[in-house]
Design an enzyme around this catalytic site. Structure first.
Site, mmCIF file in Angstrom:
data_model
loop_
_atom_site.group_PDB
_atom_site.id
_atom_site.type_symbol
_atom_site.label_atom_id
_atom_site.label_comp_id
_atom_site.label_asym_id
_atom_site.label_seq_id
_atom_site.Cartn_x
_atom_site.Cartn_y
_atom_site.Cartn_z
ATOM 1 N N LYS A 229 3.923 9.341 8.723
ATOM 2 C CA LYS A 229 3.768 8.745 10.054
ATOM 3 C C LYS A 229 4.744 9.312 11.093
ATOM 4 C CE LYS A 229 0.971 5.219 8.142
ATOM 5 N NZ LYS A 229 1.013 4.302 7.025
ATOM 6 N N ASP B 154 9.367 2.986 -0.107
ATOM 7 C CA ASP B 154 8.290 3.662 0.610
ATOM 8 C C ASP B 154 8.487 3.341 2.091
ATOM 9 O OD1 ASP B 154 6.074 4.662 1.777
ATOM 10 O OD2 ASP B 154 4.624 3.652 0.470
ATOM 11 N N TYR C 139 0.852 -1.184 0.000
ATOM 12 C CA TYR C 139 0.000 0.000 0.000
ATOM 13 C C TYR C 139 0.886 1.232 0.000
ATOM 14 C CZ TYR C 139 -3.517 3.420 1.508
ATOM 15 O OH TYR C 139 -4.355 4.507 1.599
HETATM 16 C C1 LIG Z 1 0.362 4.796 5.669
HETATM 17 C C2 LIG Z 1 1.139 4.537 4.435
HETATM 18 C C3 LIG Z 1 1.042 5.366 3.313
HETATM 19 C C4 LIG Z 1 0.031 6.478 3.205
HETATM 20 O O1 LIG Z 1 0.234 7.498 4.114
HETATM 21 P P1 LIG Z 1 -0.994 8.491 4.454
HETATM 22 O O2 LIG Z 1 -0.391 9.485 5.372
HETATM 23 O O3 LIG Z 1 -2.059 7.649 5.056
HETATM 24 O O4 LIG Z 1 -1.427 9.094 3.158
HETATM 25 C C5 LIG Z 1 1.880 5.139 2.246
HETATM 26 N N1 LIG Z 1 2.770 4.134 2.281
HETATM 27 C C6 LIG Z 1 2.899 3.305 3.329
HETATM 28 C C7 LIG Z 1 3.929 2.233 3.318
HETATM 29 C C8 LIG Z 1 2.074 3.471 4.439
HETATM 30 O O5 LIG Z 1 2.177 2.619 5.459
#
Ligand SMILES: *Cc1c(COP(=O)(O)O)cnc(C)c1O
Length: 432
Positions: free
Chosen positions: A268, A240, A145
């Site tokens: 995060k 990511d 994701y």
């Molecule tokens: C949470 C997450 C996202 C998205 O971040 P948001 O602040 O919710 O838009 C993208 N990549 C990874 C790996 C994530 O865990």
């Protein structure tokens, strides 16, 4: 069923004005057969709902709360920053400090741009990779994701996987055609795509440790192979690290596994609980970002002073107190070992995956190392377990396909209480 009448009433009210009553689908508890909890406050390792129940929290706002909820120095920094005004839409010294702090901590980052969420970070990073390579396609992995931008809602993990909409309607077929899907931990699947799309692949984007189909560590050599394939075929390697950044080590997964991606995305933890994201990497690539270069990307609230103040305290604390990672490891290992004991005593078909303070208990007896093995998990039994744990005051992500997080505010007592609850909840889920 565990009764939460105040949350229930708020949910009914919310549903009239907010789609599904929530501002992000994973909060809805739909897949675990109950209405969501409405949270009133949090402190340290604990959450309190509107009905006055308290919970030991393993969601941690989905990752940011590595120092625990309402961490004193972060709250102070936000208060102080707010006193000087909440936003100027102009350059500030705090933003430089933040960029310098990230560059100091993360090995591959030479320049960095702040944005407001992980989604913004990843969608900007692929635009940048496309601009840099003058190529159009990207490779992502099934079950990973990367936020909710169109290009990533193809075989997506997290809530999309939980709710059974890994390919969302509304994403145009032309955008979808730009995203190729490979299998995590199977480098040959990337090699095949590289060979069948010679000269067309701008980037490979990966969660270096997957969190969004549950926690799945990379097998030895997998990330190296991605690095080699990207070098060979002239594609940009994007880690990511929205979830893993500053979590699995101070320098993220790239430090833990010793691999240098070309670009990295953050979110995060970087905001200390405020809405923040960032993307950064090699100088030559980042130099394409406007106004230095032609790749356009902007944000009214980007580099917001409250968010910078909170995030800086979080990152500096993590950098200056490396013993935090030892504490996280000790607490997480205590939970993992305790659960293993329960699994063995009761002969349960369960598997644990863990990298530091992120982990998942999978309801399957088989190894979980990719999308196909993750989706074999028994969601009905997970649901029974989830609800039994909630009733016993343990707050887990309401989905099998999410990672759990430890914070430094968790205590050994919290862990032992969790283990007690887990044993009775698992026996109940498995009818033992
Ligand atoms: C949470 C997450 C996202 C998205 O971040 P948001 O602040 O919710 O838009 C993208 N990549 C990874 C790996 C994530 O865990």
């Amino acid at each position: 069923m565990f009764e939460t009448p105040r949350s229930e009433a708020l949910y009914q009210r919310a549903c009239k004005v907010i789609p599904g009553g929530v501002n992000s689908p994973v909060r809805a508890f739909k897949s675990v057969g109950r209405s969501p909890l409405f949270i009133k406050k949090a402190n340290g390792s604990k959450l309190w709902d509107e009905d006055g129940h308290s919970y030991i929290d393993y969601v941690g706002s989905w990752g940011p709360m590595i120092l625990g909820h309402a961490h004193g120095p972060i709250i102070e920094a936000v208060k102080k920053a707010a006193t000087d005004g909440t936003s100027y839409g102009a350059a500030t010294k705090l933003e430089i400090e933040m960029a310098e702090q990230i560059i100091k901590m993360v090995p591959s980052v030479e320049m960095v741009r702040m944005v407001n969420s992980g989604t913004e970070a990843t969608m900007s990073a692929i635009r940048l990779a496309r601009a840099f390579t003058s190529r159009e396609k990207i490779v992502k992995f099934a079950g990973c994701y990367h936020g909710h931008a169109d290009s990533f809602l193809i075989k997506a993990g997290s809530g999309a996987l939980t709710l059974g909409v890994p390919d969302s309607p509304g994403v145009t077929s032309s955008v979808a055609a730009g995203t190729l899907t490979a299998q995590f931990n199977h480098a040959e699947s990337v090699q095949q795509l590289m060979e069948s799309h010679q000269g067309q692949i701008a980037a490979v984007i990966v969660e270096p440790v997957v969190g969004n189909m549950g926690c799945i560590p990379p097998k030895g050599g997998f990330l190296n192979a991605l690095r080699d394939l990207c070098n060979k075929h002239g594609a940009v390697l994007i880690f990511d690290e929205v979830m893993t950044g500053f979590r699995v080590s101070p320098g993220g997964a790239q430090e833990l596994y010793g691999i240098k991606p070309d670009l990295t995305t953050f979110g995060k933890i970087i905001g200390g609980g405020l809405p923040v994201g960032a993307y950064g990497g090699r100088n030559d690539i980042m130099s394409m970002v406007a106004p230095l270069g032609p790749m356009y990307q902007a944000g009214t609230l980007s580099g917001n002073p409250l968010a910078m103040a909170a995030g800086l305290v979080a990152l500096k604390t993590l950098q200056e107190r490396p013993e935090i990672y030892e504490t996280l490891e000790r607490l997480s290992a205590r939970l993992e070992n305790g659960l293993n004991g329960i699994i063995q005593r009761n002969r349960l078909p369960l598997r644990q995956n863990r990298v530091g303070s992120m982990f998942t208990l999978f309801f399957t007896g088989e190894l979980v190392e990719d999308y196909d093995s993750a989706i074999k998990a028994d969601k009905e039994r997970f649901t029974l377990y989830f609800n039994a744990m909630l009733q016993r005051g343990i707050y887990l992500a309401p989905s099998q396909f999410e990672a759990a997080f430890m914070s430094v505010a968790h205590t050994e007592d919290d862990i032992d209480q969790t283990l007690n609850s887990a044993e009775s909840s698992l026996r109940l889920a498995f009818d033992k």
